[in-house]
Design a protein around this motif. Structure first.
Motif, PDB file in Angstrom:
ATOM      1  N   UNK A 238      -8.642  51.396  21.482  1.00 58.39           N
ATOM      2  CA  UNK A 238      -9.037  51.421  21.289  1.00 58.39           C
ATOM      3  C   UNK A 238     -10.811  51.517  21.730  1.00 58.39           C
ATOM      4  N   UNK A 239     -10.940  52.471  21.448  1.00 62.35           N
ATOM      5  CA  UNK A 239     -12.254  53.228  22.249  1.00 62.35           C
ATOM      6  C   UNK A 239     -12.374  54.508  21.553  1.00 62.35           C
ATOM      7  N   UNK A 240     -14.148  54.846  21.774  1.00 59.40           N
ATOM      8  CA  UNK A 240     -14.149  56.732  20.703  1.00 59.40           C
ATOM      9  C   UNK A 240     -14.053  57.209  21.932  1.00 59.40           C
TER      10      UNK A 240
ATOM     11  N   UNK B  34     -18.341  48.780  26.721  1.00 61.61           N
ATOM     12  CA  UNK B  34     -19.762  48.505  26.831  1.00 61.61           C
ATOM     13  C   UNK B  34     -20.145  47.942  25.106  1.00 61.61           C
ATOM     14  N   UNK B  35     -21.037  47.963  24.584  1.00 57.57           N
ATOM     15  CA  UNK B  35     -21.291  47.522  23.598  1.00 57.57           C
ATOM     16  C   UNK B  35     -20.716  48.369  22.283  1.00 57.57           C
TER      17      UNK B  35
ATOM     18  N   UNK C 292      -9.182  46.014  15.493  1.00 53.03           N
ATOM     19  CA  UNK C 292     -10.550  45.171  14.271  1.00 53.03           C
ATOM     20  C   UNK C 292     -11.810  46.063  14.414  1.00 53.03           C
ATOM     21  N   UNK C 293     -12.068  45.890  15.335  1.00 57.13           N
ATOM     22  CA  UNK C 293     -13.744  46.500  15.752  1.00 57.13           C
ATOM     23  C   UNK C 293     -13.460  48.233  15.691  1.00 57.13           C
ATOM     24  N   UNK C 294     -12.495  48.749  16.248  1.00 50.10           N
ATOM     25  CA  UNK C 294     -12.282  50.304  15.569  1.00 50.10           C
ATOM     26  C   UNK C 294     -12.352  50.664  14.485  1.00 50.10           C
TER      27      UNK C 294
END
Length: 491
Positions: free
Chosen positions: A129-131, A158-159, A376-378
């Protein structure tokens, strides 16, 4: 692997190590650390049993006169640092990267408990779950190590959600990570919800059972023609009367392995006492049946291992008017989303679709709390942009490929032609939120599809849908090959 940890007297507190480095004037808090400094800190924090140093005496010649030699040797002996990662020498004064730290720590967890070693294997094909997953910046070989560290919460990125594996790491970042590593080392991988999700996605393409209350159903014990699947058949045979006419059984006596199955009742249940093949009876069938009844047994004509019958012989046995069968559904494997991944579904002559991943997020009551799950944040960091949602649904993000066969395809035409793809909700074409696409480099269907789904085009994209948290229409799917999965909601 069972480990014996050092006593409190022998162990060096991670907090003490961090505080010592924090107070050291030699290393500024925000200064990038060298490999030697990072190895020294990790060497003192780990509580893995003291390793055998005999085989690592001169593992890196460029460390022979360096102060970090013993610490690096220790980490190599423990399996935390891999010699093959440094073919040109350890270069102790070079800045250590974030990925190096993550790999050292993940390898340390694998050395502390077999479950983390398995977690590394399970997450080889997971979706991080990361760009950087779609925008680039993370190599395939780095994925499992980052996944284990992310899944245990040692380093969450990171943020902006990136991990920046090639960047150097500061003393402050490493110090905080070491405190978290200390709490994880020696525990079980199964105890970390986020890691469970990442492992399930790596193995099956979805986190369905890790984050939702849906559970997989077992495969059916019926074939499509209505016959029984042999692997589910626990008992099968013909009940024999003590006054049998053996001539009526002649069609069944040629079945390979046919014999007498002696049954006795124990606590009200019929159980096999023994099985004897006909050629081993040493008497006629009538005599054997009569003797069985005299001894208190209920004889049956059958085979020792029903699952080894041919479908033809099973059908023959069941054709008798006194046939019996016992089917155990527990012998059937559970269905899985993995069974339908990349399995084609033909939408008549319109298109062919394949599913790749399906990621679930647990939705809170709108405006109250945060969405749950490692993704969720992704996918859903801005719940408001998805419209009014509440905690009666799960959000589902599906990655699929559609190859168009028609000159052009509209979505309604596709819906009406899905055919075998009778799954619940897999082919909803709601678009992802623009900010989600921009942040993570994801592709979704455009607003206008007339020039998108053209003849022979192959489009891979993500769509969005919701599923009720109930037993009404839980996720299920069947593909053209017969591959399928079913789920139910377990409240």
């Amino acid at each position: 692997m069972s480990l014996v940890y050092l006593s409190k007297e022998q162990a060096v507190s991670a907090r003490e190590v961090v505080q010592e480095f924090a107070s050291s004037s030699a290393v500024k808090v925000n200064k990038n650390l060298t490999r030697a400094e990072a190895a020294s800190m990790l060497s003192r924090v780990t509580q893995l049993p003291k390793p055998d140093m005999a085989n690592v005496a001169s593992v890196f010649p460029d460390l022979d006169n360096h102060s970090s030699r013993s610490d690096v040797r220790k980490l190599v002996a423990l399996g935390m640092i891999a010699k093959n990662d440094y073919p040109n020498g350890f270069q102790p004064d070079k800045a250590v990267t974030r990925y190096e730290i993550m790999k050292w720590m993940a390898s340390g967890l694998a050395a502390s408990d077999e479950s983390f070693k398995q977690a590394l294997a399970d997450t080889v094909n997971t979706l991080l779950p990361t760009p950087e997953t779609f925008k680039g910046g993370i190599a395939d070989k780095q994925i499992p190590y980052i996944a284990v560290i992310r899944g245990t919460g040692i380093i969450t990125g990171m943020q902006d959600g990136t991990f920046r594996p090639a960047d150097p790491i500061s003393k402050a970042e490493l110090a905080a990570s070491l405190l978290r590593y200390k709490r994880v080392e020696g525990t079980k991988a199964e105890g970390y919800q986020a890691l469970n999700e990442l492992r399930e996605v790596g193995l099956t393409g979805t986190n369905l059972t890790s984050i939702t209350k849906y559970k997989y159903s077992r495969e059916s014990y019926y074939n499509e023609d209505g016959s029984y699947r042999l692997e589910a058949v626990a008992k099968v045979g013909i009940n024999l009367d003590q006054h049998i006419d053996a001539r009526t059984l002649e069609p069944y006596l040629s079945i390979p392995g046919i014999g007498l199955d002696y049954q006795q009742y124990v606590n009200g249940y019929s159980q096999r006492y023994k099985f004897v093949k006909l050629e081993e009876l040493g008497m006629s069938l009538e005599e054997a049946v009569a003797e069985a009844y005299d001894s208190g047994y209920s004889p049956r004509l059958g085979v020792e291992e029903p699952s080894k019958l041919s479908p033809k012989d099973l059908k023959l046995l069941l054709s008798h008017e006194d046939a019996y069968i016992n089917v155990e559904q527990s012998r059937m494997p559970f269905t899985s989303f993995a069974d339908v991944v990349d399995s084609p579904i033909k939408a008549k002559k319109v298109a062919t679709v394949k599913l790749h991943r399906m990621i679930f997020v647990d939705v809170p009551v709108t405006g109250k709390g945060e969405a749950k799950g490692v993704y969720a944040s992704y996918f859903a960091d801005s719940i408001a942009s998805w419209g009014k949602l509440d905690n009666s649904v799960y959000m589902a993000f599906t990655e699929m490929t559609i190859q168009t066969h028609a000159e052009k395809m509209d979505l309604m035409g596709f819906y009406n032609a899905i055919g075998n793809g009778n799954g619940n909700g897999f082919f909803k074409f709601s678009r992802l939120a623009p900010e989600t696409m921009d942040k993570n480099g994801l592709t979704t269907v455009p607003m206008a599809t007339s020039t998108y789904f053209t003849k022979d085009s192959v489009r891979r994209f993500w769509t969005f849908g919701t599923y009720l948290k109930s037993n009404h229409y839980p996720p299920h799917l069947k593909t053209d090959s017969g591959a399928y999965f079913r789920t139910y909601y377990q409240s």
